[in-house]
Design an enzyme around this catalytic site. Structure first.
Site, mmCIF file in Angstrom:
data_model
loop_
_atom_site.group_PDB
_atom_site.id
_atom_site.type_symbol
_atom_site.label_atom_id
_atom_site.label_comp_id
_atom_site.label_asym_id
_atom_site.label_seq_id
_atom_site.Cartn_x
_atom_site.Cartn_y
_atom_site.Cartn_z
ATOM 1 N N ARG C 100 0.818 -1.216 0.000
ATOM 2 C CA ARG C 100 0.000 0.000 0.000
ATOM 3 C C ARG C 100 0.853 1.268 0.000
ATOM 4 N NH1 ARG C 100 -3.775 0.305 -2.294
ATOM 5 N NH2 ARG C 100 -2.923 2.206 -3.136
ATOM 6 N N LYS C 135 2.786 25.331 -3.626
ATOM 7 C CA LYS C 135 1.518 24.733 -3.180
ATOM 8 C C LYS C 135 1.616 23.203 -3.224
ATOM 9 C CE LYS C 135 -1.004 28.810 -4.691
ATOM 10 N NZ LYS C 135 -1.953 29.422 -5.637
ATOM 11 N N LYS C 167 5.450 39.368 -3.160
ATOM 12 C CA LYS C 167 4.078 39.234 -3.661
ATOM 13 C C LYS C 167 3.190 40.369 -3.151
ATOM 14 C CE LYS C 167 2.688 35.106 -4.522
ATOM 15 N NZ LYS C 167 2.169 33.723 -4.450
ATOM 16 N N GLU C 201 5.961 40.598 -7.894
ATOM 17 C CA GLU C 201 4.663 40.539 -8.543
ATOM 18 C C GLU C 201 4.284 41.931 -9.036
ATOM 19 O OE1 GLU C 201 1.671 38.543 -6.254
ATOM 20 O OE2 GLU C 201 0.024 39.556 -7.289
ATOM 21 N N ASP C 222 0.456 38.316 -12.361
ATOM 22 C CA ASP C 222 -0.568 37.484 -11.727
ATOM 23 C C ASP C 222 -1.970 37.911 -12.175
ATOM 24 O OD1 ASP C 222 -1.281 35.359 -10.051
ATOM 25 O OD2 ASP C 222 -1.827 36.767 -8.446
#
Lengths: 282, 282, 282, 282, 282, 282
Positions: C100, C135, C167, C201, C222
């Site tokens: 598994r 992410k 960002k 950004e 973005d």
């Protein structure tokens, strides 16, 4: 000590590689083909006493266990400039990734062995033996104490747990100040820890006398003049071992040794040794 | 860097206490009553630049979190002999048990900050900035790089993972030897790791030119003469940052800086700094 | 990346086995004789791009190092349904206990490689390269970034430490709001971390201009429209690399690529990849 | 389960922060003043079922324990788009450094809870309960099983150690093939592990009968047709619990539930859940 | 259990060696030459049932993997006084350093196996099986449960996680006291953990009845008289397994077994077993 | 020792809880409401000497730090049957989950203290002190040595690192057999480890004489008759401390003490102490 503690060494190498290599040696991965082979030589760039070759070998092998390593020298040997210490052959990537950490260890440990050997040579012919202290690099104590033995020095206690050493700050911290604090402290230590040797710092001849009467195994003569040391040696007359410390350097150490003390401890062996120059040549 | 990495510091202190205290501080347990209180002062025994007070505080608090500590100085300050750095009060047992480890850290880190400050002062008025290297004590890299910033120095890359630095051994290990190995290596690195800055060692003006053409961000001028450095500065003319290394000491550093290079890296900041003298007085 | 980080992989497998096997595989111990042998085949139950065979091998070997494993496929290959990936032979108990966990790894990593390959194929012929993001699954970042490269994608920064990426939230968190926050932030980053690449950004063409002037290496566009991206590509004209993100899926990605941006980053590669179907047949 | 296992959660967060933050969040350290304060809101960008708010809180607090966090929602709640989940206030540096890891956890766990809730809703009114499987993300099993309960699902066994589940591969691996392998295996398991519940996979009605006779607590009906399941439910008549698996999706699950089985296990709950969209707004 | 859990064993040996050897075996290093070879025999100094030879082998091999070890006996065998269990040959230093830890494990585990065998023999011919409890040595549970099986005993649950056991303190801690607390608790447990077996303590025949009606798998008869046990056996009539505990010793165990209970659990197997006498002879 | 080593204790409790609680206390979670409160009393079920209350407190607090605990007794006290030791109040779930581990520690440690106190009482009025040995439970040495001091005993060396003890196996392993192996070994040990006390086993009066002449600090008289011990005491006359071992039990210990030896070491204090009966009453 005298034997390089294996598990300690493995742990230290692992930690050092982790902080240096991190998630990967970007330069090597980007520029060196995975199948490129190389032969490298670790070479002394100055005269030195070798210490830590096992640590270098461990470093190379932790990076890649298939590297072939030939030992051309050995810990404890005094080598000339240009002497090869190790020959490493195998994948170039692995050798390059391990290079800096391996050198960092050997340069530092050989630096300690080299300066220790200078102190040992300076007291040649006297009965005094050169001791290290607990003023070691945090995290590397056992490796550094091993390096001291490579230089001919001897290890003082390993840490706070394997011997009693009552220093001035202990006496100062005793809340009450009895006329015979030294004797009381020695007796308390012998009572509570019969399995441990007891040493006590003595700054005056009265304290030396109290230490002897209380049965101290060792007496630490800290920052005494040569005359005071000679007097202590004469008066103690073998009833305890005497250790001198404070103001010890290559200029003063022989004079101290000639007073007849048994041991001379030198913090600078470990806290301020210069890294000797060792290179990895491809 | 610039901020002392907290988790790293805690890990280093824990390891150092483990190797020093082991199963217990026999001397203190035997001689000092558990309820004895004391006040101690950590004092500079020579002029120095402070680094590592947080590490000392962490050490005392790991031994006993109830110790009261007053900061009398701060990292990065230049202090005179006899200046108090910290005042610690609370149970005498805890202070005595933590003493040596706390001092080992502060003496070593302040030693690094102190010698760094000397180099920084020596290049005052030029545009050159003093950089450290990866020649740090195994296991203490982040703490030592922090100490360099306390002395006014700047950190080079942290390890093998956060920047590309192609050195002579990388070039030597490339199996084939193209006429433009420098350029090929730089291009391969930029292609594979677009997120990382690329530096390359150049030993000749031809290699400098190849590095520029391949788009290197930094060029390492290793063991060049002052004249060669001046030529490189002139020729590069800002198209890349220039770093000088090799043979750098307090006598030579100003001359190097005056060639117009952007950075001067000094291995001795971390691999051979003398521990400065700091005492704990009761 | 591109090389599966070995120590990371071993750690992840160890953790996964610990949580699955715990104190023992009760079913297997109860029903399968210790001396029963078996041969099992790991088989693709659908068309997919392979990633993680080394992790599967590591899993089987951590359970029992004596298992014989034959690799029939390789990471990075696109395979048809029913293609065998590995053949494992040896004690049936070990194969069943590892089954598994081995499948969990290969199904997940191949899922990432498979979806990445779809994005890469969709932009075929443009200059745009497909990037991953941060992410990723907590605890599996390096393995997942490796899987992205198996699918033909490229890795963005590894974490917060190896590149600067300013960002919108960074700009929002700056207490004062200067008219040129973008430029100020880029300059501060370059000053403090000369060894790291700087990306920022930009949501407007004014910010793109400020980023260029401040010397950003990369600019993150973005959630821009295709027209806005084309304008940015034209205006920047190679002075910085451009990365597009936001609203990227298999329908939109080619249009974005055709604007001329250098990179397109896709969070879904790692945060929402479906596990592909792979079975272990006895 | 049902309670989020605290130590497990702390370990997972620590690991995730280590891989993301590494030696430091360069962007934040370079651009955000240490004394800048901020307020941020974690907001659902789509309709979803919440899971993992404690993990997010733990993440923020591991980065800086002084962050103030107000819970506006709770695990297990279904929330609308634009609903705030948490409000975090304190040093901007800490919030920014923790942001990605906190979101990675909550997006993934809420994704699992959301898809689980869809399955649970689909079988509303039948007696069937939705179970998870061992097809979880390596290293995150306990957190993911917790998320399943947030969505209204129920946990199957935790791992190989807390229940017996004899599957087709176990039967295949038995060296001899008795006519009643199912019964023999169940009996051996009950004998050896009286403290554990025993489940066995049955692919035919003969095997179902053998399982019942051997005293299995649960029978796994894998990849059976609806008719076969109905027959098994009728025949077993409550003597064991029945679990259906294989080919379960949102289209098929209600039909399966209406056959009268007790449990339906769905691997996709954990191995292929899409991360839901959640943002951190400053 | 029944198989000695390997990783657990390695961890326990590592910990035991760490606390015994610490920084080094000073006596052996000081007195035994590194190249001295020796042959040693581990010999039973009294009649006993063997358990833990693998742990001894692991101990010798962790100290030095090159030691040659010949197994002369095996776990689970009853041996006479003077019977050799293992023959170890190789460097004398390694054998001496490992000696005490190896003996500490084997003496303790064989002590447990030996006393277990006495209980098992005492109930020979009845259907009752001897169970251990959770009253094990902290940190050694899995090893001790393995030793119980070497003596012919059977393992009760491993810990709090793999089976439900509702004891008097659980009932006492229920805030409200319903007339049928036993039944309510059993039902709640079955509902929440369908994968786990449920046992409940019953002190009266009313509680036994409630347990049966609620579907308990096991009933714990704690400190009942023989008559009460016989009544319970008669009344339950196979609908649940019955376990007796309390006041069990070698004098009373047969009488308890003859009441017809299925299991008898004995805390003294692990919490008070005498270490049997085993020596290492050179 | 004498102080319970805190970090060691925390580690031992953590490990014990991990192996007992695993992934969760299913019984308590299923049957006890999260908000149920309870008061429990830890009560001695027989007369005993208390040891380990801090370990019990640590256990309860590791499970839930908010539990209120009132200490009604203290380590080292002899208490009557039915004496309360601790009162714990707070969430019933936490108390029940911690119960078994807390009891396992206190029962075992108090068992050691209780039997130690019997030996100490038996030699009352003689100068002999009762020592423990290295025959401790693997992983619990420091806790058990602390328990010995609670019973009035004294600690022998902690491990192989803090004292030299040359035993018969060391002498047997010396390759050559000089007529004065005892003296040679003692001298080698003193030379190599000046910081450690040296003890040597002597089986004959000739060996006792050799030990004295070589400067041993302690002599171990193993399995000597009372007459032989008396002779050794007379002959040694205080020049070294004498320790008796072998065949020591509550019947023989006083006779041995009256020979005038300084110490009597008893392995059974730790390797075979019965766990005393202590209960947790709700």
């Amino acid at each position: 000590m005298e034997l390089l503690p294996k598990e300690e060494m493995q742990r230290a190498v692992k930690l050092a590689l982790a902080e240096d290599v991190g998630i990967g040696d970007a330069t090597t991965l980007a520029t060196i083909p995975a199948n490129a082979l190389a032969v490298a030589r670790m070479v002394a760039s100055e005269e030195l006493v070798v210490a830590g070759l096992d640590v270098a070998v461990e470093t190379f092998h932790q990076v890649f266990s298939g590297l072939q390593i030939k030992r051309v020298s050995a810990d404890g040997l005094k080598v000339e400039q240009r002497q090869t210490l190790l020959e490493i052959s195998g994948p170039a990537q692995a050798i390059l990734t391990a290079e800096r950490v391996a050198l960092n260890f050997v340069q530092r440990l050989s630096g300690i062995a080299t300066v220790t050997a200078m102190f040992v040579e300076a007291v040649q012919g006297t009965k005094a033996r050169i001791l290290d202290t607990r003023k070691t690099t945090p995290g590397l104590r056992l490796l550094e104490k091993y390096a001291v033995t490579c230089g001919g020095g001897m290890n003082h206690r390993i840490g706070l747990f394997d011997m009693i050493l009552i220093k001035d700050n202990h006496l100062a911290a005793l809340s009450e100040e009895p006329p015979n604090a030294v004797g009381a402290a020695v007796r308390r230590a012998r009572e509570k820890y019969p399995a441990l040797k007891v040493e006590v710092e003595a700054d005056t001849s009265v304290q030396v006398q109290q230490a002897i009467e209380a049965g101290a195994d060792f007496i630490l003569l800290d920052n005494m003049t040569l005359d005071e040391m000679r007097t202590a040696v004469f008066w103690v007359n073998g009833r305890a071992k005497l250790e001198a410390s404070g103001g010890v350097n290559l200029q003063t150490v022989r004079g101290i040794a000639e007073t007849g003390v048994d041991f001379i401890s030198v913090g600078a062996l470990t806290h301020s040794a210069r890294a000797v120059d060792i290179a990895l040549d491809f």
